[in-house]
Design a protein around this motif. Structure first.
Motif, PDB file in Angstrom:
ATOM      1  N   ASP A  53      21.800 -33.406  22.729  1.00  0.00           N
ATOM      2  CA  ASP A  53      22.389 -31.933  23.174  1.00  0.00           C
ATOM      3  C   ASP A  53      23.227 -32.264  24.349  1.00  0.00           C
ATOM      4  O   ASP A  53      21.445 -32.847  24.842  1.00  0.00           O
ATOM      5  N   ALA A  54      23.474 -31.402  25.410  1.00  0.00           N
ATOM      6  CA  ALA A  54      23.337 -31.708  27.134  1.00  0.00           C
ATOM      7  C   ALA A  54      23.662 -30.169  26.986  1.00  0.00           C
ATOM      8  O   ALA A  54      23.692 -29.639  26.659  1.00  0.00           O
ATOM      9  N   CYS A  55      22.603 -29.666  28.083  1.00  0.00           N
ATOM     10  CA  CYS A  55      22.682 -28.509  28.824  1.00  0.00           C
ATOM     11  C   CYS A  55      21.894 -28.736  30.506  1.00  0.00           C
ATOM     12  O   CYS A  55      22.153 -29.714  31.345  1.00  0.00           O
ATOM     13  N   ARG A  64      24.850 -24.022  30.234  1.00  0.00           N
ATOM     14  CA  ARG A  64      25.663 -24.206  29.125  1.00  0.00           C
ATOM     15  C   ARG A  64      25.863 -26.010  28.584  1.00  0.00           C
ATOM     16  O   ARG A  64      24.625 -26.775  28.597  1.00  0.00           O
ATOM     17  N   GLN A  65      25.090 -24.994  27.209  1.00  0.00           N
ATOM     18  CA  GLN A  65      24.296 -26.129  26.161  1.00  0.00           C
ATOM     19  C   GLN A  65      25.895 -26.510  25.660  1.00  0.00           C
ATOM     20  O   GLN A  65      26.804 -26.084  24.755  1.00  0.00           O
ATOM     21  N   VAL A  66      26.119 -28.177  25.511  1.00  0.00           N
ATOM     22  CA  VAL A  66      26.886 -28.564  25.023  1.00  0.00           C
ATOM     23  C   VAL A  66      26.590 -29.191  23.650  1.00  0.00           C
ATOM     24  O   VAL A  66      25.867 -30.505  23.709  1.00  0.00           O
ATOM     25  N   GLN A  67      26.713 -28.926  22.179  1.00  0.00           N
ATOM     26  CA  GLN A  67      26.023 -29.249  20.823  1.00  0.00           C
ATOM     27  C   GLN A  67      26.788 -30.669  20.631  1.00  0.00           C
ATOM     28  O   GLN A  67      28.015 -31.299  20.769  1.00  0.00           O
ATOM     29  N   GLY A  68      26.024 -31.270  20.684  1.00  0.00           N
ATOM     30  CA  GLY A  68      26.478 -33.363  19.775  1.00  0.00           C
ATOM     31  C   GLY A  68      26.302 -32.896  18.358  1.00  0.00           C
ATOM     32  O   GLY A  68      26.532 -31.846  18.039  1.00  0.00           O
ATOM     33  N   PRO A  69      25.834 -33.596  17.814  1.00  0.00           N
ATOM     34  CA  PRO A  69      25.058 -34.947  18.213  1.00  0.00           C
ATOM     35  C   PRO A  69      26.140 -36.015  18.712  1.00  0.00           C
ATOM     36  O   PRO A  69      27.280 -35.609  18.782  1.00  0.00           O
ATOM     37  N   VAL A  95      29.213 -35.557  34.174  1.00  0.00           N
ATOM     38  CA  VAL A  95      30.410 -35.319  32.924  1.00  0.00           C
ATOM     39  C   VAL A  95      29.878 -35.437  32.044  1.00  0.00           C
ATOM     40  O   VAL A  95      29.839 -36.998  31.705  1.00  0.00           O
ATOM     41  N   VAL A  96      30.544 -34.449  31.192  1.00  0.00           N
ATOM     42  CA  VAL A  96      29.984 -35.529  29.287  1.00  0.00           C
ATOM     43  C   VAL A  96      30.566 -34.713  28.677  1.00  0.00           C
ATOM     44  O   VAL A  96      32.110 -33.918  29.079  1.00  0.00           O
ATOM     45  N   ALA A  97      31.234 -35.357  27.782  1.00  0.00           N
ATOM     46  CA  ALA A  97      32.747 -35.564  25.824  1.00  0.00           C
ATOM     47  C   ALA A  97      31.537 -35.167  24.850  1.00  0.00           C
ATOM     48  O   ALA A  97      30.884 -35.624  24.611  1.00  0.00           O
ATOM     49  N   ASP A  98      31.945 -33.741  24.972  1.00  0.00           N
ATOM     50  CA  ASP A  98      31.385 -33.721  23.354  1.00  0.00           C
ATOM     51  C   ASP A  98      32.727 -34.151  22.068  1.00  0.00           C
ATOM     52  O   ASP A  98      32.841 -34.580  22.430  1.00  0.00           O
TER      53      ASP A  98
END
Length: 137
Positions: A53-55, A64-69, A95-98
């Motif tokens: 997951d990303a925070c 902002r929590q970005v849920q994975g997996p 930069v992340v992508a869910d």
């Protein structure tokens, strides 16, 4: 715009290529890698991998929590700096992508970004010479 600019001169040192293991925190692992290699200051030059997951910090001071997996890191930049007490502190943004392909960006919150499978990172040592302070017009 600030009324003060800090210019730092120095030179680039050694380069370290490393793999971070699953479930290690991204920010803390980069700090540990620098300690292990003897880097007091370093720049992140490249990275490839995903997080469970990303925070990310938001502009308003929240998170902002970005849920994975498997939240993919699209880009990563940052630096590691020696602190007055001798510890190291990494400031990493990216930069992340869910899993649905939505993208988010911002600074990574230390202690809240576990590596999913493996993570490859390139660090370049920074060897500061001296600090010059100038006042901007």
């Amino acid at each position: 715009m600030t009324d003060r600019t800090i210019v730092e001169s120095g030179s680039m040192g050694r380069v370290a290529y490393a793999r971070i293991a699953p479930n290690e925190d991204l920010v803390h692992a980069v700090e540990k890698l620098c300690l292990a290699e003897g880097f007091r200051n370093a720049f992140v030059r490249g990275a490839l991998g995903s997080l469970v997951d990303a925070c990310l910090e938001t502009a308003g001071g929240g998170v902002r929590q970005v849920q994975g997996p498997a939240v993919e890191i699209v880009s990563l930049a940052g630096e590691v700096r020696a602190q007055p007490d001798g510890s190291l502190r990494a400031s990493l943004s990216g930069v992340v992508a869910d899993t649905e392909g939505k993208v988010y960006g911002g600074p990574f919150v230390a202690g809240a970004n576990p590596i999913c499978m493996t993570f490859e990172v390139t660090l370049e040592e920074w060897l500061p010479a001296q600090m010059d302070t100038a006042t901007a017009a």
